[in-house]
Design an enzyme around this catalytic site. Structure first.
Site, short mmCIF file in Angstrom:
data_model
loop_
_atom_site.label_atom_id
_atom_site.label_comp_id
_atom_site.label_asym_id
_atom_site.label_seq_id
_atom_site.Cartn_x
_atom_site.Cartn_y
_atom_site.Cartn_z
N GLN A 122 0.81 -1.22 0.00
CA GLN A 122 0.00 0.00 0.00
C GLN A 122 0.85 1.27 0.00
OE1 GLN A 122 -2.70 -0.43 3.33
NE2 GLN A 122 -3.82 -2.10 2.36
N HIS A 186 -1.00 0.09 5.50
CA HIS A 186 -1.54 1.13 6.40
C HIS A 186 -0.57 2.28 6.65
CE1 HIS A 186 -4.86 -1.60 8.33
NE2 HIS A 186 -4.77 -1.73 7.00
N TYR A 292 -9.48 8.45 19.24
CA TYR A 292 -10.54 7.84 18.44
C TYR A 292 -10.60 6.32 18.59
CZ TYR A 292 -11.64 12.44 16.97
OH TYR A 292 -12.03 13.76 17.01
#
Length: 409
Positions: A122, A186, A292
């Site tokens: 990625q 990621h 979060y």
């Protein structure tokens, strides 16, 4: 006519008049906007949302006529797109190239001077933005995956686009994640300017179970959104994290793979999209110093079906997503629509969807999602990024190399 016949005649006239009046009365209609959620597939979990409208909100449908033009199919794995003041577009390609593309789809040669990227998995040349004063200083900022001792990191570079537009001048890597890792997943990878002229950068937690807990560790930049100056230093006014060794550039913590950032055109708030695992994609409104939750709190499960951690969705000290998806749509780059060419879209959030192969339109009122629409779902494309052009149209790129223009008819 006798009295009885007169009465009968009078009543008949009243009935006829009443019937005619009803025929000519304005028709009362029920709104035709569908009220069922746009998502019809079953969720992966039986998790309960924290509040009404946090997921599977009612469907909306654009009423205005708009058209979609496929400008080119010749880009190579484009990842980031931003608009130049003159109407052209600056686009990154995953392998390490940056190009200028005209608003009609003519693709320029690769711009030289870009530092080497590690395009494995990625990684690659990722998100980008231009300086608010680009017209005078020609500065560009971008995120990329970089090979360093100990593995790879998410890095941020800047450079000046030369007047001849063939190369980047005075290129400098201004920021590197402080936690190298031998993996290729990621990286996060978006960058935007906030209203104060600082850079907001999203950094992923690198996916693997042996490293992802670093998203909760304030001495690591993994799984964070950082706020830095254009020289790569911690921005003034950053939040204070009381834990030992907290990095001064941290803005928010507890993220998985945040691939989207956008600034609300009215409030200036930073909004973020984040990939969940199996379920639990999120849209967050970032609040300075907030946590979060990942990987402690999530609406997703492991790809194998197991709960993540203790399988909890709420915990004191962590923020809830404004919106989440289960099953996932894989939200990537996103932008708020601030134009007036399609008035009903004003201040709506448009999100590129990878596995969902569409563009999400979210209607947001008072920081809550009130409607969802899926656009371009018939194109069969993994949408990677979207931006608003200087002419007010939306431009979107896909992993297969397409560039779309979306505008009123």
């Amino acid at each position: 006519m006798n009295r009885n016949n007169s009465i009968i005649y009078f009543i008949a006239c009243l009935l006829i008049f009443s019937h005619c009046s009803q025929d000519n009365a304005p028709e009362t209609t029920t709104p035709t906007t569908p009220t069922s959620p746009v998502e019809s597939n079953p969720p992966n979990t039986n998790y309960t949302p924290a509040f009404s409208g946090q997921t599977r909100i009612n469907r909306v449908r654009t009423v205005s006529d708009y058209q979609v033009n496929n400008l080119t199919t010749s880009l190579s794995n484009p990842w980031g797109i931003t608009a130049l003041p003159d109407g052209r577009l600056l686009i990154t390609e995953k392998a390490g190239r940056m190009r200028i593309v005209t608003a009609t789809g003519e693709i320029g040669s690769p711009i030289s001077g870009i530092p080497a990227v590690n395009p494995s998995g990625q990684g690659g040349l990722l998100g980008l933005c231009i300086d608010p004063a680009f017209a005078s200083n020609r500065m560009v900022y971008w995120v990329f995956s970089e090979s360093v001792s100990g593995g790879t990191v998410t890095s941020v570079a800047k450079g000046r686009l030369a007047n001849n537009e063939t190369n980047m001048e005075a290129v400098t890597v201004i920021y590197r994640s402080n936690t190298p890792y031998n993996g290729n997943l990621h990286y996060g990878g978006r960058v935007v300017f906030d209203r104060l002229g600082n850079l907001i950068v999203s950094i992923g937690e690198r996916s693997s179970s042996d490293i992802r807990a670093m998203a909760q560790t304030v001495s690591s930049s993994l799984g964070k959104v950082v706020r830095i100056t254009t020289n790569g230093q911690p921005a003034s006014g950053n939040p204070f994290f009381s834990q030992s060794g907290a990095l001064p550039e941290l803005f928010t913590i507890g993220h998985r793979n945040p691939q989207g950032l956008a600034v609300h055109p009215v409030t200036g708030d930073i909004w973020q999209s984040e990939h969940g695992p199996r379920g639990g994609d999120e849209i967050n409104r970032l609040q300075s110093g907030a946590n979060y939750g990942w990987p402690v709190v999530t609406y997703g499960i492991e790809y194998g079906g197991q709960p993540i951690g203790s399988g909890i969705q709420q915990q004191s000290g962590t923020e809830q997503p404004v919106y989440y998806w289960d099953p996932v749509v894989s939200p990537s780059g996103m932008t708020f629509y601030s134009g007036n060419r399609i008035p009903e879209w004003q201040n709506n959030l448009f999100i590129s969807s990878l596995s969902g192969t569409h563009i999400v339109r979210l209607v947001i009122e008072n920081n809550k999602v009130t409607g969802e629409e899926r656009l371009l779902s018939n194109e069969g494309q993994r949408f990677r990024d979207i931006t608003q052009g200087s002419d007010g149209a939306l431009f979107a790129i896909t992993d297969l190399g397409r560039l779309y223009r979306i505008d009123r008819k």
